[in-house]
Design a protein around this motif. Structure first.
Motif, PDB file in Angstrom:
ATOM      1  N   LYS A  27       0.824  -1.202   0.000  1.00  0.00           N
ATOM      2  CA  LYS A  27       0.000   0.000   0.000  1.00  0.00           C
ATOM      3  C   LYS A  27       0.860   1.255   0.000  1.00  0.00           C
ATOM      4  N   CYS A  28       0.837   1.961  -1.121  1.00  0.00           N
ATOM      5  CA  CYS A  28       1.509   3.258  -1.227  1.00  0.00           C
ATOM      6  C   CYS A  28       0.919   3.994  -2.421  1.00  0.00           C
ATOM      7  N   THR A  29       1.103   5.296  -2.468  1.00  0.00           N
ATOM      8  CA  THR A  29       0.467   6.098  -3.512  1.00  0.00           C
ATOM      9  C   THR A  29       1.409   6.528  -4.631  1.00  0.00           C
ATOM     10  N   GLU A  30       2.705   6.451  -4.411  1.00  0.00           N
ATOM     11  CA  GLU A  30       3.660   6.880  -5.430  1.00  0.00           C
ATOM     12  C   GLU A  30       4.614   5.743  -5.779  1.00  0.00           C
ATOM     13  N   SER A  66      -0.418   6.506 -15.001  1.00  0.00           N
ATOM     14  CA  SER A  66      -0.423   6.221 -13.575  1.00  0.00           C
ATOM     15  C   SER A  66      -0.862   7.492 -12.854  1.00  0.00           C
ATOM     16  N   ALA A  68      -3.540   7.454  -9.767  1.00  0.00           N
ATOM     17  CA  ALA A  68      -3.838   7.147  -8.361  1.00  0.00           C
ATOM     18  C   ALA A  68      -4.500   8.314  -7.645  1.00  0.00           C
ATOM     19  N   ASN A  69      -5.251   9.117  -8.388  1.00  0.00           N
ATOM     20  CA  ASN A  69      -6.011  10.200  -7.768  1.00  0.00           C
ATOM     21  C   ASN A  69      -7.308   9.662  -7.155  1.00  0.00           C
ATOM     22  N   TYR A  70      -8.026   8.839  -7.891  1.00  0.00           N
ATOM     23  CA  TYR A  70      -9.270   8.250  -7.390  1.00  0.00           C
ATOM     24  C   TYR A  70      -9.013   6.981  -6.592  1.00  0.00           C
ATOM     25  N   VAL A  71      -8.062   6.205  -7.041  1.00  0.00           N
ATOM     26  CA  VAL A  71      -7.682   4.973  -6.351  1.00  0.00           C
ATOM     27  C   VAL A  71      -6.272   5.211  -5.805  1.00  0.00           C
ATOM     28  N   PRO A  72      -6.163   5.624  -4.534  1.00  0.00           N
ATOM     29  CA  PRO A  72      -4.856   6.005  -3.986  1.00  0.00           C
ATOM     30  C   PRO A  72      -3.959   4.805  -3.689  1.00  0.00           C
ATOM     31  N   GLN A  73      -3.622   4.098  -4.739  1.00  0.00           N
ATOM     32  CA  GLN A  73      -2.769   2.916  -4.665  1.00  0.00           C
ATOM     33  C   GLN A  73      -1.955   2.882  -5.949  1.00  0.00           C
TER      34      GLN A  73
END
Length: 134
Positions: A27-30, A66, A68-73
């Protein structure tokens, strides 16, 4: 689910064009939050998907994204694009340009082909993870 290992999993997005999504398991956003070995595996898988899409569908272009604005993954979209799809040359999130050509995506056949590619490339994925993390 197309493929899963200790680092990522791959699935299809429902669309008029062939579209694969690769998700990091951690689990990470970047992407830069991933460990080097995780980044390497995700990019290796992304290139594998691109090559498979090109070989199987012979598209006019491949798009990667890529957000990950709506799905922060961390996840990567790999899309086969055609000049006659509904959005080309816009992104698939852009403004519709026309009624796109109907095409048989043969997803079951492509999934089998793609699974073979993943199995060949990541057959020793646990060993890969252990070797890269040591």
């Amino acid at each position: 689910m197309i493929f899963e290992n200790e680092i990522f999993y791959a699935e299809f997005e429902s669309s008029e064009v062939p579209w694969i999504k690769l998700f990091a398991k951690r689990k990470c956003t970047e992407i830069s939050d991933l460990e080097d070995f995780e980044q390497e595996a995700i990019f290796k898988a992304s290139l594998l998907c691109e090559r498979a899409l090109r070989k199987f569908y012979k598209p006019d272009k491949i798009n990667w994204a890529s957000f990950a604005n709506y799905v922060p993954q961390v996840h990567i979209h790999i899309q086969a694009r055609f000049k006659d799809d509904s959005y080309f040359p816009q992104s698939l999130w852009g403004k519709k340009q026309r009624q796109g050509a109907k095409r048989d995506l043969r997803l079951e056949e492509f999934e089998k082909f793609l699974k073979q590619q993943f199995a060949r490339e990541f057959q020793n994925s646990l060993k890969f993870v252990i070797a890269r993390s040591e």
